[in-house]
Design an enzyme around this catalytic site. Structure first.
Site, PDB file in Angstrom:
ATOM      1  N   ARG A 174      33.998  64.694 -23.583  1.00  0.00           N
ATOM      2  CA  ARG A 174      32.310  64.676 -23.244  1.00  0.00           C
ATOM      3  C   ARG A 174      31.878  63.538 -24.954  1.00  0.00           C
ATOM      4  O   ARG A 174      30.528  63.357 -25.444  1.00  0.00           O
ATOM      5  CB  ARG A 174      31.660  66.280 -23.861  1.00  0.00           C
ATOM      6  CG  ARG A 174      31.484  66.502 -22.701  1.00  0.00           C
ATOM      7  CD  ARG A 174      31.211  67.980 -22.842  1.00  0.00           C
ATOM      8  NE  ARG A 174      32.448  68.775 -23.418  1.00  0.00           N
ATOM      9  CZ  ARG A 174      33.359  69.956 -23.410  1.00  0.00           C
ATOM     10  NH1 ARG A 174      32.611  70.559 -22.648  1.00  0.00           N
ATOM     11  NH2 ARG A 174      34.530  70.709 -23.902  1.00  0.00           N
ATOM     12  N   GLU A 202      43.353  79.192 -30.268  1.00  0.00           N
ATOM     13  CA  GLU A 202      43.792  80.468 -31.163  1.00  0.00           C
ATOM     14  C   GLU A 202      45.386  80.961 -31.079  1.00  0.00           C
ATOM     15  O   GLU A 202      45.569  81.653 -31.796  1.00  0.00           O
ATOM     16  CB  GLU A 202      42.341  80.758 -30.444  1.00  0.00           C
ATOM     17  CG  GLU A 202      42.524  82.644 -30.433  1.00  0.00           C
ATOM     18  CD  GLU A 202      41.609  82.769 -29.520  1.00  0.00           C
ATOM     19  OE1 GLU A 202      39.688  83.062 -28.486  1.00  0.00           O
ATOM     20  OE2 GLU A 202      40.542  84.630 -29.621  1.00  0.00           O
TER      21      GLU A 202
END
Ligand code: AMP
Length: 175
Positions: free
Chosen positions: A58, A95
């Site tokens: 994006r 994460e």
């Protein structure tokens, strides 16, 4: 026109507990999209920016339009093994596990003034790694711009620690 109205919350994407900020309605409205790009450019119109970078994927859309608005070139930063010529790479923590991004080794010249762009800053890991790539090429980072900032996460602090000023158009304060 309020560009926030063109960002759609999609709960539990890509996994449970994440509220995904979907910018595709913004892409679909040319007036909102042009206004977004003008607002991203505004703080940097007179700062001598020579190159805009964007991170796949994006960041390519907003970055390329921002480069056009500022009348400068665009440099893509990509996932591994996508760029065809010689690259340098930088890994960063997710994460679970790590991710890597790459830039062409000759994409930025020493001292060139670089503006970083992405659709969204969350933990800041992606843009931090992108800044490290530009710094390895001795680019002069003048700032980083985002359409959306998740300000309950420490992304901005990561950029502050690198000495990179940042601007975001929409701040999201709560989860
Ligand atoms: P980070 O590295 O944590 O700052 O994550 C930023 C990157 O992940 C950007 O390229 C975003 O497009 C994407 N991203 C992270 N969280 C979200 C979210 N809640 N909604 C949309 N995109 C996200």
């Amino acid at each position: 026109m309020n560009i926030e109205e063109f960002i759609r919350d999609v709960p539990d994407f890509p996994k449970p507990g994440i509220i995904f900020k979907d910018i595709t309605p913004l892409l679909g409205n040319i007036e909102a999209l042009r206004q977004t790009v003008r607002l991203l450019a505004d703080p940097y119109r007179d700062s001598g920016v020579e190159i805009v970078t964007g991170v796949e994927s994006r960041g390519f859309i907003f970055g390329a339009m921002l480069a056009d608005e500022l009348d400068v070139g665009f440099v893509p930063i990509r996932k591994p093994n996508k760029l065809p010529a010689e690259t340098i790479s930088e890994s960063y923590e997710l994460e679970y596990g790590t991710d890597t991004i790459e830039i062409h080794a000759d994409a930025i010249s020493p001292g060139q003034k670089v503006l970083m762009c992405d659709d969204l800053i969350a933990t800041g890991g992606t843009v931090e790694a992108a800044c490290k790539l530009v710094k390895k090429l001795e680019g002069d980072i003048v700032g980083a711009v985002f359409v959306v900032e998740l300000s309950f996460l420490p992304g901005r602090e990561k950029l502050d620690a690198l000495g990179v000023e940042s601007h975001s158009l929409i701040e999201v304060n709560g989860e």
